[in-house]
Write a protein that holds these residues in place. Structure first.
Motif, PDB file in Angstrom:
ATOM      1  N   VAL A  52       0.842  -1.200   0.000  1.00 44.70           N
ATOM      2  CA  VAL A  52       0.000   0.000   0.000  1.00 44.70           C
ATOM      3  C   VAL A  52       0.876   1.249   0.000  1.00 44.70           C
ATOM      4  O   VAL A  52       0.614   2.204  -0.732  1.00 44.70           O
ATOM      5  N   SER A  56       0.902   3.573  -3.343  1.00 46.37           N
ATOM      6  CA  SER A  56       0.293   4.887  -3.091  1.00 46.37           C
ATOM      7  C   SER A  56       1.201   6.008  -3.560  1.00 46.37           C
ATOM      8  O   SER A  56       0.728   7.095  -3.889  1.00 46.37           O
ATOM      9  N   CYS A  68      -8.009  -0.709  -0.287  1.00 47.28           N
ATOM     10  CA  CYS A  68      -7.321  -0.768   1.007  1.00 47.28           C
ATOM     11  C   CYS A  68      -8.280  -1.220   2.099  1.00 47.28           C
ATOM     12  O   CYS A  68      -7.928  -2.035   2.958  1.00 47.28           O
ATOM     13  N   GLN A  94      -2.815   4.811   3.286  1.00 49.37           N
ATOM     14  CA  GLN A  94      -2.995   5.174   1.879  1.00 49.37           C
ATOM     15  C   GLN A  94      -3.270   6.662   1.748  1.00 49.37           C
ATOM     16  O   GLN A  94      -2.725   7.327   0.882  1.00 49.37           O
TER      17      GLN A  94
END
Length: 177
Positions: A52, A56, A68, A94
């Motif tokens: 993530v 991101s 997410c 995120q």
């Protein structure tokens, strides 16, 4: 003939975009393997958090908040933890990383790794604290520390894999990002 060529390009593009998501699901399953570390107990690396964090920054359209959230819920269900705990942490990570994306993209790798370390420690402490509040008993911090250390050590290897995958992805269109 042109129609056939266009459909193959679409299939190829979809297949390339599926690779990071398939890897993310694989990392989700791998994250439930506990590795015994001396003096730290059983530790589970935060592989999904690494994914993530990376995506991101470098391809935020691959990890929208809804994905997410779904990953976090799946982690909560598979771990038997409080429902929504991992979802909250992954969505928060995120959101923070995506808001700092411009800054992080221009940084050297060591700075990105250091920022990941801060986010990892904060998310691990948040999970530990929220888990304790949900169950009114706080687990030992040694396995949490082991997970943080293991995640930090695995970060370069996992992100190297992501860099390779990022190179095979189709170029993002201007409307996506």
């Amino acid at each position: 003939m042109i129609h056939s060529d266009v459909s193959w390009k679409g299939i190829e593009r979809a297949a390339r975009l599926a690779v990071p998501h398939i890897l993310l699901l694989f990392l989700l399953l791998l994250s439930f393997i506990s590795l015994p570390l001396p003096y730290l107990g059983a530790a589970r690396p935060s592989l999904v958090l690494i994914a993530v964090f990376y995506w991101s920054i470098y391809r935020p359209t691959l990890v929208p908040p809804v994905l997410c959230f779904a990953l976090g819920i799946a982690m909560d269900i598979l771990s038997g933890g409080p429902l929504g705990l991992n979802a909250l942490v992954l969505v928060a990570v995120q959101w923070v990383v995506r808001n700092q994306r411009r800054f992080l993209m221009g940084q050297p790798y060591t700075t990105t790794w250091a920022v990941f370390a801060v986010i990892l420690v904060l998310s691990a402490l948040a999970q530990w604290g929220l888990y304790g509040l949900a169950h009114m008993q706080w687990p030992l911090l040694m396995p949490v520390a082991g997970s943080v250390i293991l995640s930090l050590l695995l970060f370069p290897f996992i992100t190297l894999l992501f860099v390779i995958i990022h190179r095979i992805l189709p170029v993002a269109s201007r409307t996506l990002g």
